[in-house]
Design a protein around this motif. Sequence first.
Motif, PDB file in Angstrom:
ATOM      1  N   LEU A   1      17.531  66.535 104.973  1.00 41.37           N
ATOM      2  CA  LEU A   1      18.184  66.847 103.736  1.00 41.37           C
ATOM      3  C   LEU A   1      17.543  66.476 103.398  1.00 41.37           C
ATOM      4  O   LEU A   1      17.162  67.321 102.334  1.00 41.37           O
ATOM      5  CB  LEU A   1      18.733  65.068 103.344  1.00 41.37           C
ATOM      6  CG  LEU A   1      20.692  64.811 104.095  1.00 41.37           C
ATOM      7  CD1 LEU A   1      21.021  63.164 103.410  1.00 41.37           C
ATOM      8  CD2 LEU A   1      21.510  65.305 103.226  1.00 41.37           C
TER       9      LEU A   1
ATOM     10  N   VAL B   1      19.771  58.401 112.135  1.00 40.54           N
ATOM     11  CA  VAL B   1      19.809  58.548 110.607  1.00 40.54           C
ATOM     12  C   VAL B   1      18.522  59.168 110.116  1.00 40.54           C
ATOM     13  O   VAL B   1      18.225  59.707 109.213  1.00 40.54           O
ATOM     14  CB  VAL B   1      19.957  56.791 109.884  1.00 40.54           C
ATOM     15  CG1 VAL B   1      19.954  57.024 108.639  1.00 40.54           C
ATOM     16  CG2 VAL B   1      21.607  56.822 111.062  1.00 40.54           C
TER      17      VAL B   1
ATOM     18  N   ALA C   1      22.090  58.413 105.466  1.00 39.13           N
ATOM     19  CA  ALA C   1      20.814  58.875 104.979  1.00 39.13           C
ATOM     20  C   ALA C   1      21.139  58.955 103.644  1.00 39.13           C
ATOM     21  O   ALA C   1      20.314  59.501 103.332  1.00 39.13           O
ATOM     22  CB  ALA C   1      20.764  60.343 106.485  1.00 39.13           C
TER      23      ALA C   1
ATOM     24  N   HIS D   1      28.491  69.027 102.549  1.00 40.02           N
ATOM     25  CA  HIS D   1      28.300  69.028 104.000  1.00 40.02           C
ATOM     26  C   HIS D   1      30.773  68.685 103.997  1.00 40.02           C
ATOM     27  O   HIS D   1      30.524  68.429 103.291  1.00 40.02           O
ATOM     28  CB  HIS D   1      27.695  68.278 104.407  1.00 40.02           C
ATOM     29  CG  HIS D   1      25.995  68.608 104.683  1.00 40.02           C
ATOM     30  ND1 HIS D   1      25.987  69.229 105.832  1.00 40.02           N
ATOM     31  CD2 HIS D   1      25.306  68.275 103.911  1.00 40.02           C
ATOM     32  CE1 HIS D   1      24.861  70.015 105.358  1.00 40.02           C
ATOM     33  NE2 HIS D   1      24.482  69.337 104.896  1.00 40.02           N
TER      34      HIS D   1
ATOM     35  N   ASP E   1      29.702  62.732 109.536  1.00 40.83           N
ATOM     36  CA  ASP E   1      28.419  62.914 110.118  1.00 40.83           C
ATOM     37  C   ASP E   1      28.485  60.740 109.601  1.00 40.83           C
ATOM     38  O   ASP E   1      27.668  60.946 108.472  1.00 40.83           O
ATOM     39  CB  ASP E   1      27.519  63.522 110.076  1.00 40.83           C
ATOM     40  CG  ASP E   1      26.502  63.064 111.091  1.00 40.83           C
ATOM     41  OD1 ASP E   1      26.087  62.115 110.750  1.00 40.83           O
ATOM     42  OD2 ASP E   1      25.899  64.299 111.595  1.00 40.83           O
TER      43      ASP E   1
ATOM     44  N   ARG F   1      24.632  60.453 109.441  1.00 33.76           N
ATOM     45  CA  ARG F   1      24.181  61.771 107.713  1.00 33.76           C
ATOM     46  C   ARG F   1      25.030  61.162 106.565  1.00 33.76           C
ATOM     47  O   ARG F   1      24.290  60.308 105.580  1.00 33.76           O
ATOM     48  CB  ARG F   1      24.690  63.009 107.936  1.00 33.76           C
ATOM     49  CG  ARG F   1      24.765  63.995 107.090  1.00 33.76           C
ATOM     50  CD  ARG F   1      24.434  65.234 106.978  1.00 33.76           C
ATOM     51  NE  ARG F   1      25.992  65.540 106.754  1.00 33.76           N
ATOM     52  CZ  ARG F   1      26.406  66.712 107.103  1.00 33.76           C
ATOM     53  NH1 ARG F   1      26.461  67.257 108.270  1.00 33.76           N
ATOM     54  NH2 ARG F   1      28.603  66.219 107.357  1.00 33.76           N
ATOM     55  N   SER F   2      25.907  60.696 105.722  1.00 28.65           N
ATOM     56  CA  SER F   2      26.659  59.588 105.038  1.00 28.65           C
ATOM     57  C   SER F   2      25.425  58.555 104.870  1.00 28.65           C
ATOM     58  O   SER F   2      24.930  58.337 103.574  1.00 28.65           O
ATOM     59  CB  SER F   2      27.988  58.923 105.545  1.00 28.65           C
ATOM     60  OG  SER F   2      28.757  60.025 105.429  1.00 28.65           O
TER      61      SER F   2
ATOM     62  N   ARG G   1      18.561  62.845 110.605  1.00 30.37           N
ATOM     63  CA  ARG G   1      19.243  63.476 109.624  1.00 30.37           C
ATOM     64  C   ARG G   1      18.582  63.612 107.658  1.00 30.37           C
ATOM     65  O   ARG G   1      18.873  64.394 106.810  1.00 30.37           O
ATOM     66  CB  ARG G   1      20.681  62.525 108.868  1.00 30.37           C
ATOM     67  CG  ARG G   1      21.921  62.339 110.374  1.00 30.37           C
ATOM     68  CD  ARG G   1      22.123  63.296 110.974  1.00 30.37           C
ATOM     69  NE  ARG G   1      22.625  63.629 112.295  1.00 30.37           N
ATOM     70  CZ  ARG G   1      22.646  63.330 113.038  1.00 30.37           C
ATOM     71  NH1 ARG G   1      21.798  62.470 113.810  1.00 30.37           N
ATOM     72  NH2 ARG G   1      23.762  63.082 114.330  1.00 30.37           N
TER      73      ARG G   1
END
Length: 466
Positions: free
Chosen positions: A258, A251, A361, A351, A355, A358-359, A254
């Motif tokens: 981001l 995380v 994050a 995106h 993922d 990533r969510s 990511r």
Amino acid sequence: MVSEHAAAQVLVASNRGPVTYSLEENGELTAKRGGGGLVSGLSAIGDSEAALWVCAALGDGDREAVRRGVGEPGVRMLDIDARVHADAYNGIANSVLWFVHHMLYQTPLEPAFGPEFRAQWASYETYNRAFAEALAQSAAADAAVLVQDYHLALVPGMLRELRPDLRIGHFSHTPWAPVDYFRMLPDDVAEQLLRGILGADRAAFLTGRWADAFSECCVAILGGTSGTRIGVHGLGADADFLRERSRRDDVEDRLAALREQIGGSGAGDRKVIVRVDRTELSKNIVRGLQAYRELLATRPEWRERVVHVAFAYPSRQDLAVYRDYTASVQALADEINSEYGVAGWTPVVLHVKDDFARSLAAYRLADVALVNPIRDGMNLVAKEVPVVSDEGCALVLSREAGAFEELGEDAVVVNPYDVSGTAAALHTALTMPLGERAERTKRLAAAATALPPAQWFLDQLRALGD
């Protein structure tokens, strides 16, 4: 009659089970376990009671696992004919029942219930009967059976006929349609669906609003709920899991990526509006993007000062209407970037590949979370973001989300059809003083975690036994 193999005291039935199998090129089967409230709930009942999860084989890997006799303790996977499953799952559950409960039809053209629907409805009945028979065979005397969702609405009634000794519950994870909309269904089908669920001792829902709508349908169509008890269990976020998971290394990686995509001259230089959704028609992603475009058009001070991080993970791509919707989301994001983007600032960071790290994050860095569904049973994203957020976030929330019942007081509430109103709400959320934002986030997180998944499951089990 109880099968000689019946042993389970607690049974769960759902279309998707806790494990899926992939068939590798070398012929080996690889198992992948899922998570969620049912998984943690079944784990929470302990070893003293025999538990069984009955689910459908969803793909080639699952079907091969059933054929080979491969499985996990506590899971019974049903290899229902692939055509029957496709008709029941895509033809009825996802293309009719989902559309009715989320009020998604373009009524001048749809629905049109003709011979194709009737053939698919017969498959839905067959599919539900397969579950009812498997549960009847596998349940010990007086066992508790928790049937899940709109895929299996007929199971309680069918199971009641086979095993009147069982304690049966049904839980709806979707909204329930108001009477006038529900009555778009053919009269016999509407009645059959209601009687199916009323075969349960107890029918439960995510909010009081959906429970009331179901009861009103029963009164209008059947004259009442036939003694079935109605309950409400507002599924909450798993705070311990989310907080631990959101601090892992993947995380953090990511998060750094981001921040680089968001850009800006320094930390916190740009505000971030986050949404995380599947490209499900009810999630209202297109109107959310339209509202963001209106914000940039009418409030030029936000240009180069805000980025909309939008995760739109493809859903149900085997249905043409979902493929078209996913394409519309991508096209609109591209239009906004083309119209307003400049060197060093991309207004929409979109995106489409799922993922989870990533969510999480994105949850952490959100200044504003946009959750604007047309209609949603609950919407756990609205509950998860306040739990994970690093600096606190303002929640822009549709009044048509089930989560509104618990979170509405501390959210910036919108009508999901009002694009201009949503644009104004985004401005309000972006300009919310940090102190107020932090206090609201604390209250949102407390409400969001009031009934964590394991407790949500156990509460239903206890209520079924009362």
